[in-house]
Design a protein around this motif. Structure first.
Motif, mmCIF file in Angstrom:
data_model
loop_
_atom_site.group_PDB
_atom_site.id
_atom_site.type_symbol
_atom_site.label_atom_id
_atom_site.label_comp_id
_atom_site.label_asym_id
_atom_site.label_seq_id
_atom_site.Cartn_x
_atom_site.Cartn_y
_atom_site.Cartn_z
ATOM 1 N N ALA A 168 0.838 -1.195 0.000
ATOM 2 C CA ALA A 168 0.000 0.000 0.000
ATOM 3 C C ALA A 168 0.877 1.251 0.000
ATOM 4 C CB ALA A 168 -0.899 0.002 1.234
ATOM 5 N N SER A 170 0.577 4.067 1.469
ATOM 6 C CA SER A 170 0.775 4.589 2.830
ATOM 7 C C SER A 170 1.765 3.734 3.605
ATOM 8 C CB SER A 170 -0.561 4.646 3.568
ATOM 9 O OG SER A 170 -1.200 3.378 3.552
ATOM 10 N N ALA A 171 1.782 2.424 3.325
ATOM 11 C CA ALA A 171 2.745 1.532 3.979
ATOM 12 C C ALA A 171 4.167 1.841 3.503
ATOM 13 C CB ALA A 171 2.397 0.083 3.703
ATOM 14 N N ARG A 173 5.270 4.801 2.639
ATOM 15 C CA ARG A 173 5.691 6.030 3.323
ATOM 16 C C ARG A 173 6.070 5.746 4.777
ATOM 17 N NH1 ARG A 173 1.482 8.048 0.057
ATOM 18 N NH2 ARG A 173 -0.040 7.808 1.735
ATOM 19 N N THR A 174 5.319 4.871 5.424
ATOM 20 C CA THR A 174 5.636 4.515 6.807
ATOM 21 C C THR A 174 6.979 3.802 6.891
ATOM 22 O OG1 THR A 174 3.274 4.290 7.332
ATOM 23 C CG2 THR A 174 4.848 3.252 8.833
ATOM 24 N N THR A 202 0.468 -3.979 4.161
ATOM 25 C CA THR A 202 -0.368 -2.839 4.538
ATOM 26 C C THR A 202 0.291 -2.050 5.669
ATOM 27 O OG1 THR A 202 -1.567 -4.138 6.191
ATOM 28 C CG2 THR A 202 -2.438 -4.162 3.934
ATOM 29 N N ASP A 203 -0.356 -0.944 6.057
ATOM 30 C CA ASP A 203 0.128 -0.146 7.193
ATOM 31 C C ASP A 203 0.221 -0.991 8.453
ATOM 32 O OD1 ASP A 203 0.509 2.403 6.030
ATOM 33 O OD2 ASP A 203 -1.648 2.725 6.017
ATOM 34 N N LYS A 204 -0.756 -1.835 8.646
ATOM 35 C CA LYS A 204 -0.799 -2.669 9.853
ATOM 36 C C LYS A 204 0.395 -3.612 9.902
ATOM 37 C CE LYS A 204 -3.862 -5.747 12.443
ATOM 38 N NZ LYS A 204 -5.199 -6.438 12.442
ATOM 39 N N VAL A 206 3.379 -3.185 8.373
ATOM 40 C CA VAL A 206 4.600 -2.410 8.598
ATOM 41 C C VAL A 206 4.688 -1.968 10.061
ATOM 42 C CG1 VAL A 206 5.833 -0.285 8.001
ATOM 43 C CG2 VAL A 206 4.726 -1.642 6.217
ATOM 44 N N ASP A 207 3.560 -1.559 10.624
ATOM 45 C CA ASP A 207 3.560 -1.117 12.012
ATOM 46 C C ASP A 207 3.907 -2.270 12.952
ATOM 47 O OD1 ASP A 207 2.873 1.052 13.993
ATOM 48 O OD2 ASP A 207 1.448 -0.487 14.631
ATOM 49 N N GLY A 211 6.934 -0.411 13.766
ATOM 50 C CA GLY A 211 6.254 0.734 14.363
ATOM 51 C C GLY A 211 7.124 1.513 15.328
ATOM 52 N N VAL A 214 9.769 4.198 13.676
ATOM 53 C CA VAL A 214 9.415 5.405 12.943
ATOM 54 C C VAL A 214 10.090 6.606 13.591
ATOM 55 C CG1 VAL A 214 7.550 6.939 12.216
ATOM 56 C CG2 VAL A 214 7.212 4.468 12.206
#
Length: 269
Positions: A168, A170-171, A173-174, A202-204, A206-207, A211, A214
């Protein structure tokens, strides 16, 4: 009047990014980004191995060069195996290396790929100019630092595209934010996600992995704290300190924010 700096003549050989590396009699790898230079060299080795599994690989250090060594490695082999000769530290090379390599460029061996890694500086300029003039039939691979966030985003996107996997935006960028200062670690994180996760990243996801990595900065800590979010502010403060942010800039950021608030408050009053 100050003297003008000499303008380097335009290269007469192809200049490509690290991802565009391809076989050539001489491959000049320039630029300060060591990780990309090593990646390009590995890609070239794999390409040559795909053409002939009998490929011989030889590694040299130009600052430790012994006279006659290049001629020995480039001389015709008994069984005609192709050879890849990789030379590092060309920016620190000996005079003998410059002289013998320029001589070699006049008649490169048919079954030899010579890779020269030059990290920057003026040492070896005569050799680089000779290659860039077209002597030897070379190609230059430019490995510049990925300073902009958009460059690192493109890098991550290309990593997943090459593996035919989805991630994703957004993922991406994270992930880039988590490894903003280390391209090698960013690439390693991409490989780990590709190896450990079968579905779309997804963001989840990567986090879950990164997390806590970051990165933050002094003004982000101050913004969250002055918004009254004490618990998130403490978390961001810990992240900032663990990623190398010094206490003094954090205090200065608070002072700057508070002064701005005081000025705004006075106008409103």
């Amino acid at each position: 009047m100050a003297a003008k700096k000499p303008v380097r003549a335009a290269a007469k050989i192809d200049q490509v990014p690290w991802s565009g590396i391809r076989p050539a009699p001489v491959v000049l790898v320039t630029g300060p980004e060591t990780f990309l230079a090593e990646r390009a060299s590995s890609v070239l080795r794999d390409l040559l191995l795909g053409e002939d599994p009998a490929l011989e690989v030889h590694d040299l250090e130009a600052d430790q060069y012994a006279p006659g060594l290049l001629a020995t490695l480039a001389s015709p082999s008994l069984f005609g195996e192709p050879r890849l000769v990789r030379v590092t530290n060309v920016e620190k090379c000996t005079d003998a290396f410059i002289t013998e390599t320029i001589s070699y460029l006049g008649a490169p061996a048919d079954d030899v790929t010579l890779v020269l890694r030059h990290g920057g500086g003026v040492r070896g300029k005569k050799l680089l100019d000779t290659i860039r003039s077209g002597v030897g039939g070379g190609v230059e691979v430019q490995c510049d630092e990925l300073k902009r966030e958009t460059d690192r985003i493109d890098f991550v996107t290309a990593e997943f595209r090459a593996a035919r996997r989805k991630i994703a935006p957004s993922a991406v960028r994270t992930l880039v934010a988590a490894f903003a200062d280390d391209l090698a670690e960013l690439a390693a994180a991409c490989r780990q996600l590709l190896a450990d996760e079968a579905a779309e990243i997804t963001d989840k996801v990567v986090d879950k992995y990164y997390g806590g990595r970051v990165e933050t900065n002094a003004f982000k800590v101050a913004d969250i704290a002055l918004a009254g979010r004490s618990a998130p502010a403490i978390v961001e403060l810990r992240h900032a300190l663990s990623t190398g942010e010094a206490p003094v800039p954090i205090v200065a950021a608070f002072a700057s924010k508070i002064r701005t608030m005081a000025k705004v408050s006075a106008f409103r009053g």
